[in-house]
Motif scaffolding. Structure first.
Motif, short mmCIF file in Angstrom:
data_model
loop_
_atom_site.label_atom_id
_atom_site.label_comp_id
_atom_site.label_asym_id
_atom_site.label_seq_id
_atom_site.Cartn_x
_atom_site.Cartn_y
_atom_site.Cartn_z
N ASP A 181 0.80 -1.23 0.00
CA ASP A 181 0.00 0.00 0.00
C ASP A 181 0.83 1.28 0.00
OD1 ASP A 181 -2.52 -1.25 0.06
OD2 ASP A 181 -2.29 -1.66 2.19
N ILE A 182 2.14 1.15 0.18
CA ILE A 182 2.90 2.40 0.34
C ILE A 182 3.33 3.01 -1.00
CG2 ILE A 182 3.71 1.88 2.68
CD1 ILE A 182 6.48 1.35 1.36
N GLY A 183 2.93 2.38 -2.08
CA GLY A 183 3.20 2.96 -3.40
C GLY A 183 2.53 4.33 -3.51
N ALA A 184 1.32 4.42 -2.94
CA ALA A 184 0.60 5.71 -3.01
C ALA A 184 1.38 6.78 -2.25
CB ALA A 184 -0.79 5.55 -2.39
N ARG A 185 1.99 6.40 -1.16
CA ARG A 185 2.78 7.37 -0.38
C ARG A 185 4.00 7.83 -1.21
NH1 ARG A 185 -1.05 7.56 1.97
NH2 ARG A 185 -1.53 7.04 4.14
N ALA A 186 4.61 6.89 -1.92
CA ALA A 186 5.77 7.25 -2.74
C ALA A 186 5.36 8.28 -3.80
CB ALA A 186 6.36 6.01 -3.40
N THR A 187 4.17 8.05 -4.40
CA THR A 187 3.69 9.00 -5.42
C THR A 187 3.44 10.38 -4.80
OG1 THR A 187 2.64 7.16 -6.57
CG2 THR A 187 1.88 9.36 -7.16
N GLN A 188 2.81 10.35 -3.64
CA GLN A 188 2.53 11.64 -2.97
C GLN A 188 3.84 12.36 -2.63
OE1 GLN A 188 0.30 9.82 0.13
NE2 GLN A 188 -1.52 9.57 -1.15
N TYR A 189 4.82 11.58 -2.20
CA TYR A 189 6.11 12.20 -1.84
C TYR A 189 6.77 12.79 -3.09
CZ TYR A 189 10.69 12.83 0.31
OH TYR A 189 11.85 13.38 0.80
N GLU A 190 6.77 12.02 -4.14
CA GLU A 190 7.38 12.52 -5.39
C GLU A 190 6.71 13.82 -5.83
OE1 GLU A 190 8.69 8.33 -7.59
OE2 GLU A 190 6.64 9.07 -7.79
N ASN A 191 5.37 13.84 -5.73
CA ASN A 191 4.64 15.05 -6.14
C ASN A 191 5.01 16.24 -5.26
OD1 ASN A 191 3.37 13.65 -8.18
ND2 ASN A 191 1.52 13.23 -6.98
N LEU A 192 5.08 15.98 -3.98
CA LEU A 192 5.41 17.08 -3.06
C LEU A 192 6.81 17.63 -3.32
CD1 LEU A 192 3.79 15.74 0.23
CD2 LEU A 192 3.30 17.96 -0.84
N LYS A 238 16.31 -2.14 2.41
CA LYS A 238 17.05 -3.41 2.50
C LYS A 238 16.44 -4.36 3.54
CE LYS A 238 21.27 -1.04 1.27
NZ LYS A 238 22.32 -0.21 1.85
N GLU A 239 15.57 -3.81 4.39
CA GLU A 239 15.05 -4.63 5.52
C GLU A 239 13.60 -5.06 5.34
OE1 GLU A 239 15.53 -2.17 8.93
OE2 GLU A 239 17.66 -1.82 8.56
N VAL A 240 12.87 -4.34 4.49
CA VAL A 240 11.41 -4.59 4.42
C VAL A 240 11.09 -5.64 3.36
CG1 VAL A 240 10.78 -2.29 5.22
CG2 VAL A 240 11.18 -2.69 2.77
N PRO A 241 9.85 -6.14 3.38
CA PRO A 241 9.44 -7.10 2.34
C PRO A 241 9.63 -6.51 0.94
CG PRO A 241 7.79 -6.96 4.07
CD PRO A 241 8.80 -5.90 4.36
N GLN A 242 9.81 -7.40 0.02
CA GLN A 242 10.11 -6.98 -1.37
C GLN A 242 9.07 -6.02 -1.93
OE1 GLN A 242 10.71 -10.45 -3.83
NE2 GLN A 242 12.78 -9.79 -4.35
N ASP A 243 7.80 -6.23 -1.56
CA ASP A 243 6.71 -5.39 -2.08
C ASP A 243 6.93 -3.91 -1.76
OD1 ASP A 243 5.55 -7.68 -2.90
OD2 ASP A 243 3.81 -7.59 -1.56
N ALA A 244 7.58 -3.66 -0.63
CA ALA A 244 7.74 -2.27 -0.18
C ALA A 244 8.98 -1.62 -0.78
CB ALA A 244 7.80 -2.22 1.34
#
Lengths: 270, 172
Positions: A181-192, A238-244
């Motif tokens: 679910d954190i893909g949306a956060r990455a997009t928001q961060y990139e936009n900001l 490097k520590e989180v699941p691959q999805d993240a």
């Protein structure tokens, strides 16, 4: 009234020379009582003429001394023993009932302690109220209100930096919990960063010909924060699941890109 | 005797320590709650980020005030969705945030924009319309709250009362 009664009454008078009318009536008609009354009057007159001997000077003291040697007739009232004070009574009571008192005190203190620790909740605020609180949402709302009030590019840049930081922090916090679910956060961060922080930093640079020292310092400080964000996101990836991992990598890339552009702006666009 | 005194002393110290403690901090959200909140607020966070970027592009107070209402509307839509779902607690929570953005963002910015603006100028009319529109937004929100579970909630009632006070402040 017979003669005997009359004579007794004459002797009982305070002054036998002054007879009452009743006694006088009898005395005038009775020669024996008349002689008796005359003698009583004469005796009264003679007694008044008797000389009174002077009392010796030490007689009074001697009499008082005699009286004081004997037990006094009227004894002084017995003085009651001093009444013990409250402290003494309380101390005696505590000593006598130490166990009960300590138990009662302990019970009171436990009750007070329990009351202090007992979770209190205002009426009408059920537990579920807490689970709707979203710290990220609160920061973004505060950020929007602050942006509305922000009258200068520098102030807007500062607020956008805070909002970007909140989004990135939330992404890192949720990376293990909701990696997909954190893909949306990455997009928001990139936009900001790309549509907010970088253009506003360039506004700061353009707004002031010959940037002020404090503005340059603010740009450098924000660039430093972005560098730290990139480092944190890379480390976490490097520590989180691959999805993240892709989302964190995007955040790190956006932060690094922002850092470089902010440093360039701080140098005057070079 | 000595044991009783020690016990008494220990409880006294414990009670004093307990009394000196600050109020308990609200419990942190559980992982499940965090996930649920994140998903529930996904669209709203997106909207507020976009609103923030738009706001940051506005240079004058009049534009910033207009864009701030955009952020307020994003919250308003989320409140309406929560009201439709009869989620009283979410309605109350979001109403508090709506109030914050209007009170701390919109109202001061309108006041700033009105400085030196005559009431009948285009800018004056625009700002007046903005106040009126926001007042209408609040009225529409109140009307949209379904009677029953939502309006019976003490938190929602408090939130509505706060919004009414906000409207009064807006029209002062």
């Amino acid at each position: 009234m017979n003669c005997s009664a009359v004579r007794t009454q004459i002797l009982a008078l305070p002054d036998p020379r002054e007879l009452t009318p009743e006694l006088r009536g009898h005395v005038l008609s009775c020669a024996g009582c008349q002689a008796w009354a005359r003698q009583a009057a004469r005796l009264e007159g003679l007694l008044a003429q008797l000389p009174v001997p002077a009392a010796p000077g030490e007689k009074k003291e001697a009499l008082l001394g005699d009286l004081m040697q004997a037990d006094p007739v009227i004894l002084p009232l017995a003085t009651p023993a001093a009444r013990p004070g409250f402290g003494a009574v309380a101390g005696r009571f505590l000593r006598a009932n130490a166990g009960y008192v300590a138990g009662l005190a302990a019970a009171v203190l436990v009750a007070v302690g329990l009351y202090s620790f007992w979770p209190t909740r205002p009426v009408g605020t059920p537990e579920v109220a807490k689970v709707h609180k979203d710290p990220l949402l609160e920061k973004l709302v505060s950020g929007n209100a602050a942006l509305a009030r922000a009258g200068t590019p520098a102030k807007r840049l500062e607020v956008l930096g805070t909002m970007a930081d909140a989004v990135a922090s939330d992404a890192r916090a949720m990376a293990r919990l909701a990696p997909a679910d954190i893909g949306a956060r990455a997009t928001q961060y990139e936009n900001l960063i790309r549509d907010g922080v970088v253009p506003r930093a360039q506004d700061v640079q353009r707004a002031t010909l010959g940037m002020k020292a404090d503005e340059r310092a603010a740009l450098e400080a924000l660039a430093e924060k972005l560098k730290a964000e990139a480092t944190a996101a890379d480390a976490l990836a490097k520590e989180v699941p691959q999805d993240a991992q892709p989302a964190l990598t995007r955040i790190a890339d956006a932060a690094r890109e922002g850092e470089q552009k902010l440093r360039a702006a701080a140098r005057g666009g070079k | 005797m000595a044991r009783a005194l020690y016990l008494l002393f220990a409880f006294t110290v414990l009670a004093a320590w307990a009394g000196a403690q600050p109020p308990a901090a609200p419990a942190a959200l559980s992982a499940e709650d965090k996930l649920r909140v994140m998903r529930a607020n996904g669209n709203l966070v997106d909207s507020l980020v976009r609103d923030g970027l738009t706001l940051a592009r506005a240079t004058n107070a009049e534009d910033r005030a207009a864009q701030c209402r955009g952020a307020a509307l994003s919250l308003l839509r989320a409140i309406e969705d929560a009201a439709k779902a009869e989620d009283a607690e979410r309605v109350a929570e979001l109403a508090g945030l709506y109030r914050e953005v209007v009170r701390d963002g919109l109202i001061p910015t309108i006041s700033e924009a009105q400085v030196g603006v005559t009431p009948e100028s285009p800018s004056g009319r625009k700002l007046r319309d903005l106040r009126r529109a926001t007042t209408n937004d609040v009225a529409a929100l109140k009307a949209a709250l379904p009677a029953g579970k939502v309006t019976d909630s003490p938190r929602v009632r408090d939130a509505v009362r706060d919004l009414e006070a906000l409207t009064a402040e807006l029209n002062r």
